[in-house]
Design a protein around this motif. Structure first.
Motif, PDB file in Angstrom:
ATOM      1  N   ASN A 215       0.861  -1.179   0.000  1.00  0.00           N
ATOM      2  CA  ASN A 215       0.000   0.000   0.000  1.00  0.00           C
ATOM      3  C   ASN A 215       0.897   1.228   0.000  1.00  0.00           C
ATOM      4  OD1 ASN A 215      -1.588   2.279   0.946  1.00  0.00           O
ATOM      5  ND2 ASN A 215      -3.171   0.821   1.551  1.00  0.00           N
TER       6      ASN A 215
ATOM      7  N   THR B 178      -3.928  10.017  -0.902  1.00  0.00           N
ATOM      8  CA  THR B 178      -4.812   9.646   0.208  1.00  0.00           C
ATOM      9  C   THR B 178      -5.189  10.837   1.089  1.00  0.00           C
ATOM     10  OG1 THR B 178      -2.782   8.966   1.358  1.00  0.00           O
ATOM     11  CG2 THR B 178      -4.117   7.227   0.355  1.00  0.00           C
TER      12      THR B 178
ATOM     13  N   GLU C 103      -5.329   4.013  -1.845  1.00  0.00           N
ATOM     14  CA  GLU C 103      -6.050   3.318  -0.777  1.00  0.00           C
ATOM     15  C   GLU C 103      -5.461   3.707   0.575  1.00  0.00           C
ATOM     16  OE1 GLU C 103      -6.069  -0.862  -1.431  1.00  0.00           O
ATOM     17  OE2 GLU C 103      -7.012  -0.740  -3.410  1.00  0.00           O
TER      18      GLU C 103
END
Length: 412
Positions: free
Chosen positions: A89, A94, A130
């Motif tokens: 990730n 974000t 994400e």
């Protein structure tokens, strides 16, 4: 590589079983915290004492929150004592939550290591867009049994991987006046590798005592000739960087740019970074061959570097190498559109030992011999511009069917 400025007998030697824990005072490890299904995905580096630190970062404008936090840490006082890294990730694109999560990673690792928050760098790599599963990361950090004297570099190397097919590392040592000095490195990189300041993750540890500005200068100069001279697919990542920590535990007097030892240090750093760069290029997603392009006879080093990287970055050159097709036209075409002014009637091109272009014109060569050479795992292309005395070398890989397969299903 011998260094005559101090003594012809002084040289860096590869340490067969060495790794980023080999320099005095460094520990490292990795665990599985659950970001990935099975493989290790959380790694760390720890120094017994604060280490002088320098880094170079991706120039992608979508710079991920972890890089901002790491820059803040390093800029606070020019040192680090710990690094926490997650893979799987990227914590990129974000927003405010992503930045808060990066700060949280720094905070929890600092608490675990019992060091200052500003002495921790945070690094993430993986899927973009994400939010980090912070509960898993917190649990992962808490599960670390010991930071001091944990010499599990292989687990760290595995924990930073994404689509890599093998871990990447190197370690060098030399001895001066009964003192042993060590420089070691680990890296990850397979796709989205087309750096402009460093588009992959590279970590270098050393026990040499060196002044901060000197370390930063050496890293910038070495990066320009190594990490910035590789390309896999022309894409520049949002996250990645090269980081050096020098904790001074070898016990030498502090080295500066005015010392003879600076040349020695820079040569060792160059060997480490070039090796890691080549390992990254060889491990390009779906790659079957490492391509090295050397451009000689340029008017300036910049010209040579631009042309070399243009050739190795050409999709048509990459696919020709994959197909073992000695298509010299693709090479000279890349030279022509590189943006560098050349005399097209002087250029000479060789694929391995085989001369294929002279004075800008094709020469008769054995097609079968060239095809046979292109079956090697390392392919060398040499271009001579016959315009000056400067040279440049770039590294890349071929472009295979597997590259499309890997990237078509990266998120799924």
């Amino acid at each position: 590589m011998e260094v005559g400025i101090l003594s012809k007998k002084v040289k860096w030697n590869a340490v067969e079983q060495g790794n980023i824990c080999t320099p005095k005072g460094f520990s490292a490890g990795g665990v599985h915290c659950g970001i990935k299904r099975k493989r290790k995905d959380l790694g760390w580096i720890y120094s017994e004492v604060p280490a002088t630190a320098a880094a170079v970062y991706t120039t992608n404008q979508f710079q991920a929150p972890p890089l901002k936090v790491s820059q803040e840490s390093i800029n606070t006082n020019g040192s680090l004592q710990g690094v926490i890294v997650n893979s799987g990730n990227a914590n990129s694109c974000t927003g405010k939550e992503g930045l808060q999560n990066a700060y949280k990673m720094r905070e929890i690792f600092a608490e675990k290591a019992r060091i200052k928050e500003q002495d921790v760098a945070v690094v993430s790599t993986g899927v973009i867009g994400e939010q980090l599963p912070m509960n898993k990361i917190i649990t992962g950090v808490e599960s670390i049994s010991s930071l001091v004297n944990c010499e599990d570099a292989p687990s760290f190397e595995e924990a930073i991987m994404t689509t890599d097919t093998f871990t990447k590392h190197i370690c060098l040592q030399l001895e001066i006046e009964n003192k042993v000095f060590t420089i070691a490195g680990a890296a990850k990189g397979s796709g989205m590798v087309h750096p402009n300041m460093a588009t992959m993750l590279g970590f270098v540890t050393t026990d040499i005592h060196i002044q901060h500005d000197t370390l930063h200068q050496a890293l910038r100069e070495v990066t320009a000739e190594t990490f910035n001279m590789i390309t896999v697919d022309g894409d520049t990542s949002t996250n990645d960087m090269v980081l050096v920590m020098a904790n001074g535990m070898a016990g030498n007097e502090q080295w500066t740019q005015n010392d003879d030892e600076y040349t020695l240090f820079k040569e060792g750093l160059h060997i480490v970074c070039q090796s890691l760069s080549q390992q990254i290029a060889r491990d390009g997603e779906g790659a079957t061959k490492l391509i090295e392009v050397q451009v000689n006879g340029a008017e300036t080093a910049h010209d040579a570097q631009v042309i070399a990287k243009t050739i190795v970055g050409s999709s048509l050159v990459k696919t020709a190498v994959f197909g073992e097709d000695p298509n010299w036209g693709r090479i000279v075409s890349a030279v022509g559109y590189s943006g560098i002014s050349i005399d097209t009637e002087k250029i000479k091109v060789m694929i391995g030992p085989i001369l294929i272009v002279k004075d800008g014109m094709p020469v008769v060569f054995c097609e079968e011999e060239a095809k046979f050479y292109l079956k090697n795992e390392k392919i060398e292309i040499v271009v001579d511009l016959l315009a000056g005395s400067e040279n440049g070398t770039a590294w890349g890989c071929d472009l295979s069917y597997d590259y499309v397969r890997i990237n078509a299903s990266y998120r799924t």
